[in-house]
Design an enzyme around this catalytic site. Structure first.
Site, PDB file in Angstrom:
ATOM      1  CE  LYS A 154      -4.406  -1.618   1.739  1.00  0.00           C
ATOM      2  NZ  LYS A 154      -5.257  -1.387   2.774  1.00  0.00           N
TER       3      LYS A 154
ATOM      4  CE  LYS B 151      -5.870  -7.839  -1.908  1.00  0.00           C
ATOM      5  NZ  LYS B 151      -5.697  -8.003  -0.356  1.00  0.00           N
TER       6      LYS B 151
ATOM      7  CE  LYS C 239     -14.177  -3.403   1.472  1.00  0.00           C
ATOM      8  NZ  LYS C 239     -13.092  -3.349   2.534  1.00  0.00           N
TER       9      LYS C 239
END
Ligand code: AMP
Ligand code: TRP
Length: 328
Positions: A112, A195, A198
């Protein structure tokens, strides 16, 4: 004594099929056997930038999805993390014991931080300490999560063991991650090497739980496959394997039955049939979620009751920890 289950999802964007198949659906099963606590982890959401109005809306929407998917307020405790202040308080305490080196190894933070170089908050780095607090506050036995959270639950175990060795082995229950055999990592439809997630700006990556049937069909029909033709489970063929995995989870059929069913058929048949099983799987959840969202007072009262139940357990643990380490 029943075993205790704890898990949570961040209300930071649209909930997708990966969250549903990898987490929520398993929570619904777990509540039949275990004392289950499911959290809407809003404090984790703010580790990255959030629009305040959207965050509020996402919290209500995720709550509605939990109940609509079958989490039953009579069997489980459902609450919003920020409603129980003990989460932040225990996180601070854990911060003071968790070695920096453990945190620096967390792959999710590294990923991230890489993606968001401009604004990496201290909170994002510290995320696993708050997650450890969530789990340890409830003397949790099992933590059902997708594959990507395994490392965080392992850090939680290490933290519990570290503090137990210093302050007494009954201080914290050491939790166990529970990762589903199938569905622990649902991949993106457009790119099966990434993957399903969201917060992606890729419109065809994820099926969102509240997508309309037509949107679901469109996204699945566009899914990336490969240049082969045979339809069978093969981990090396990421796209087709992912579609078959989703089909298996939604249809309840075995891998053998599915391969026999699709023998001699084409990818377009697989996609068409997959879209229908997904639409049918989500239809009742969507209907219930919409009903719940039309009754915000009812949702509020469910969350209030949940927070009261959670608070009682969390406060008792926090007191125990404060006493053991000599605070106050
Ligand atoms: P998050 O969306 O990061 O808040 O994740 C909430 C839960 O969904 C966690 O248990 C995750 O491990 C799980 N999860 C998230 N993405 C996926 C995915 N693509 N496949 C399976 N499980 C997932
Ligand atoms: N970090 C988890 C995720 O992104 C969400 C989470 C926060 C969680 N606290 C938790 C999951 C405690 C299980 C238990 O998916």
């Amino acid at each position: 004594m029943k075993k205790r289950v704890f898990s949570g999802i961040k209300p930071s964007g649209d909930i997708h099929l990966g969250n549903y198949l990898g987490a929520i659906r398993n929570w619904v099963t777990a509540q039949e056997e275990h004392d289950s606590i499911y959290c809407i982890v809003d404090l984790h959401s703010i580790t990255v930038a959030q629009d305040p109005k959207e965050l509020k809306r996402n919290i209500r929407e995720l709550t509605a999805i939990y109940f609509a998917a079958g989490i039953d307020e009579k069997k489980s405790t459902v609450f919003v993390q920020s409603h129980v202040s003990a989460h932040s308080e225990l996180a601070w305490i854990l911060n003071c014991f968790i070695p920096m080196g453990w945190m620096e190894r967390m792959t999710q933070f590294k990923d991230k931080a890489q993606k968001n170089k401009k604004r990496v908050s201290v909170g994002l780095f510290d995320y696993p300490a708050l997650m450890a607090a969530d789990i340890l506050l409830y003397d949790t036995d099992y933590v059902p999560v997708g594959e990507d959270q395994k490392q965080h639950v392992e850090l939680t175990r290490d933290t519990a063991e570290l503090m137990n060795s210093r302050f007494g082995k009954d201080l914290f229950k050491v939790p166990t991650p529970v990762i589903p055999k199938t569905g622990a990592r649902i991949m993106g439809l457009d790119d099966p090497l990434k993957k399903m997630a969201k917060s992606d700006d890729k419109p065809n990556r994820s099926v969102y739980l509240l997508d309309s049937p037509d949107t679901i069909r469109k996204k699945i029909m566009r899914a990336t496959t490969d240049s082969l033709t045979e339809i069978r489970f093969d981990k090396e063929r990421h796209g087709v394997n992912n579609l078959l995995t989703i089909y298996q989870l939604c249809s309840g059929k075995t891998a053998k039955e599915i391969e026999a069913h699709f023998a001699g058929k084409q990818y377009s048949d697989l996609k068409r049939e997959l879209a229908e099983v997904v639409v049918e799987e989500l239809r009742p959840v969507q209907q219930k979620a919409k009903d719940l969202l039309n009754h915000p007072d009812h949702l509020e009262s469910l969350l209030k009751t949940g927070a009261e139940k959670a608070e009682e357990i969390a406060q008792a643990t926090l007191k125990r920890v404060q006493e053991r380490i000599g605070l106050g």
